[in-house]
Design an enzyme around this catalytic site. Structure first.
Site, PDB file in Angstrom:
ATOM      1  N   ASP A 120       0.910  -1.241   0.013  1.00  5.70           N
ATOM      2  CA  ASP A 120      -0.036  -0.111   0.065  1.00  5.70           C
ATOM      3  C   ASP A 120       0.917   1.173   0.035  1.00  5.70           C
ATOM      4  OD1 ASP A 120      -2.113   1.609  -0.045  1.00  5.70           O
ATOM      5  OD2 ASP A 120      -3.079   0.370   1.812  1.00  5.70           O
ATOM      6  N   ASP A 161     -10.490   1.360  -3.452  1.00  5.80           N
ATOM      7  CA  ASP A 161     -10.891   1.063  -1.827  1.00  5.80           C
ATOM      8  C   ASP A 161     -12.471   0.882  -2.047  1.00  5.80           C
ATOM      9  OD1 ASP A 161      -8.541   0.914  -0.912  1.00  5.80           O
ATOM     10  OD2 ASP A 161      -8.384   2.991  -0.040  1.00  5.80           O
TER      11      ASP A 161
END
Length: 719
Positions: free
Chosen positions: A449, A513
């Site tokens: 990430d 997301d």
């Protein structure tokens, strides 16, 4: 000097040199083997203009009186004084080709600059172009911009690009091409949620399956610009460049700077032709994954930061029962990480939560036949971390001094900062920690990430996004070399780092997301314009979306996730009864068809009804009795008409006979009764239909009237 002619997959690129500098005189449809004398393309000279033809150079130059955006901007610093040699006059020294690749060397001995251009027209028609500028002088030369750009034909009159934000990435926008420059600038220090995955110029009204299109993509994960430049004489150039900060690239004598690659494709079959060129390139790479893409369960929306071994083992048991093949432990496993306020940079397993390390969970996962994956964020750091307390100078900021010594830090983003990978000690620390994790644990997959922009990014008081991006690339490359069996996903607050630069060193991207299936229909559709589905993570989220609070049936969520690298982000322990059986059946369906989904041609229909989306994957070849295609018919909102009518299924072999069946949801599924509005769906839904590819593409089939935010999955079998 004869022109260079590159040909592949219906595309020609012609570079002429007869005016002294290299100029792309054609990029578009294949011209065949024989070219005329290109001097016939010399244009008349209009009144009140330069008394010569002005080439649209491979590197457009002010010295040739090009009035648009220039290819090279920079200047020499002589005796500490900047501004010299600001306008190079590059002329061809050599130009060679083998028919699919070309190397063009242009130089200005007076300015002390040489630019080498490398072009490759790949077998599927995708063009790759990059420039390298070398300082041949005796003093420093500052590069302000080195742009890669290409001409498009005069009938390209519309421009399409993509924009977005967190949880709404890659949505299209269109405009007419008008005189002037349309620029998309990314100053995020990463690719950005709002960045355009492609910039496409095309003929009026071009669509998925019709029209001429010229499209470009800049393969770079840092600051960048993409642009379309229409100058006063009517010519249009499209291209891109790295957006360099103040004095980020200053070439000492003998040093060079190479641009990111510009990838470009031409299609006379609409946007689907552009997609075919990109997919062909991806799938021909030697490092492209051939292993079937495993069903993934990611723990984030199941447990968040609440890491408890017994709970996670229960989740693993439930996942294995469903048929999950890869279990990924998300954020929260390392020291001090009970929320997103602390711990980033301390890449040690938290002994207070995991007294025996990650081994008990890994053993529980692998003993059930699943791979184990782990979330990391190596490029970031919290001020509240052991590493920041020990090395405050490793935190990126605009000042030469650390924040402990009076230096100023950028504003926080998600309570975090960036660790300075340009600093060799910081880079080595991060490499060593991730390398140790991979050596000490059986980890098959990293979810990598990167959760913030790099907005005031400096090393030793100077702008350093350029060097940080290259350092991050080196980190990926070094870890992949040390651990070739470990797959890496690029996640960046979801979809903020999706580009071919990061995909050179990762095995998939997290598109967003947002797991809301309605949002995902658009996000995945346009991500898939360039990136093939096997590289795009698509998961079934909870019934009610974490990010939008919308509620969707399982069938809609599942069909949406199918056309990607399929997975789950859900506490599947809660899924019971008929819904669990439906989910199991869908996972079996994915495993049965993932070979097709991850190798076939992506097809997107041009549907007049704006409330309907029709897309699918068609096998390159199929024997009788084999699944030849899967199509999703998706209703996004209420339609204008009472019923949908006949909907074409394009992209099939016209001469082949197909059997068409609706396979999900099907009678008996919990969602079946929710999907349709009409009391009597089209008769063929119950028994299937048989027709040729030509008939299905030209006439189509009557589709059911679906409720908004519902979909059906069609299977086409070759007969």
């Amino acid at each position: 000097m004869h022109p260079l002619h590159l040909r592949s997959a219906g595309t020609s690129l012609v570079i002429s040199t007869h005016r002294g500098e290299a100029e792309i005189t054609h990029w578009g449809a294949d011209l065949g083997e024989t070219l005329p004398d290109l001097s016939i393309l010399n244009e008349p000279i209009p009144p009140s203009s330069i008394d010569a033809n002005v080439p649209a150079g491979l590197l457009p130059q002010a010295s040739s009186s090009w009035q648009g955006r220039r290819g090279l901007r920079g200047h020499r610093i002589t005796d500490g004084v900047p501004g010299f040699d600001f306008s190079a006059r590059l002329r061809v020294v050599s130009a060679t080709t083998d028919g699919t690749t070309a190397v063009v060397l242009q130089s200005d001995p007076d300015a002390g600059i040489t630019v080498t251009s490398n072009l490759t027209l790949h077998p599927g028609g995708l063009l790759e172009l990059r420039h390298t500028a070398t300082n041949d002088g005796t003093s420093p030369f500052q590069v302000d911009e080195l742009a890669t750009m290409l001409p498009v034909a005069p009938d390209a009159v519309e421009l399409l690009d993509l924009t977005g934000r967190w949880c709404r990435e890659r949505h299209p926008q269109r405009r007419a091409i008008q005189q002037g420059t349309w620029v998309r600038t990314g100053r995020h220090g990463r690719t950005g949620h709002d960045s355009s995955l492609l910039l496409a110029a095309g003929t009026a009204g071009f669509g998925n399956r019709h029209g001429k299109v010229w499209a470009t993509h800049l393969a770079w994960s840092g600051n960048h610009e993409q642009f379309a430049d229409n100058v006063a004489d009517g010519r249009t150039m499209v291209g891109g460049s790295e957006l360099l900060g103040p004095a980020e690239v200053v070439l000492q004598p003998g040093e060079s700077y190479t641009t990111p690659a510009l990838f470009a494709a031409y299609s006379d079959r609409g946007l689907d032709g552009i997609t075919e060129a990109f997919y062909s390139w991806f799938r021909s790479r030697p490092n492209h994954l051939v292993k079937p893409r495993p069903v993934v369960l990611n723990t984030w929306e199941a447990v968040y930061f609440d890491h408890d071994l017994d709970t996670l083992i229960e989740l693993a048991e439930s996942a294995a029962d469903l048929g999950v093949e890869r279990f990924v432990l998300d954020d929260g496993w390392f020291r001090g990480r009970r929320s997103d306020n602390a711990g980033l940079g301390d890449w040690y397993v938290d002994e207070t939560i995991w007294p025996d390390g990650l081994t008990p969970l890994i053993d529980a996962v692998t003993s059930r036949g699943m791979e184990f994956g782990l979330w990391v964020e190596p490029e970031m750091v919290n001020v509240d971390s052991d590493v920041a307390r020990a090395h405050p100078e490793w935190i990126v900021g605009p000042s030469a001094a650390s924040y402990k010594d009076g230096g100023r830090l950028p504003l926080e983003w998600r309570q975090q900062h960036v660790i300075d990978l340009v600093n060799p000690e910081a880079w080595q620390y991060i490499y060593d920690r991730i390398d140790t994790l991979l050596r000490e644990n059986t980890i098959s997959y990293l979810k990598w990430d990167q959760n913030r922009d790099l907005l005031e990014h400096g090393h030793a008081g100077r702008a350093s996004v350029h060097e940080q991006t290259l350092a991050a690339y080196r980190l990926f490359d070094a870890l992949r070399a040390a651990h070739p069996g470990v797959e890496i996903e690029s996640c960046s607050s979801g979809g903020a780092r999706v580009d071919l630069g990061i995909l050179e060193r990762t095995d998939r991207v997290w598109a967003s997301d947002c797991n809301d299936a309605l949002e995902r229909q658009t996000i995945q559709r346009w991500t898939g314009m360039v990136v093939p589905p096997e590289l795009v993570g698509g998961h079934i989220g909870p019934t009610t979306s974490h990010t939008t609070a919308r509620t969707h049936d399982l069938s809609f969520r599942a069909i949406t996730a199918l056309f990607g690298h399929f997975g789950l982000e859900w506490d599947v322990r809660e899924v019971q009864g008929a819904e669990r059986e439906e989910l199991k059946r869908f996972i079996v369906l994915y495993k049965e068809h993932r070979g097709l989904i991850h190798s076939g041609r992506m097809v997107r229909s041009d549907v007049p009804d704006e409330s309907l989306m029709v897309h699918g994957v068609v096998a390159e070849t199929s024997a009788p009795g084999e699944t030849a295609a899967l199509f999703a018919v998706v209703k996004t909102r209420t339609g204008f008409a009472e019923h949908v009518g006949r909907v074409a299924i394009p992209g099939l072999d016209p001469a082949c006979l197909y059997r068409v069946e609706a396979i999900f949801p099907s009678p008996g599924d919990a969602d079946y009764g929710h999907a349709f509005i009409e009391a009597k769906p089209a008769p063929w839904l119950a028994s299937g239909a048989e027709a040729t590819g030509r008939f299905l593409g030209e006439v189509g089939l009557p589709m059911p009237v679906l409720h908004p935010e519902h979909a059906i999955l069609l299977r086409l079998t070759a007969l």
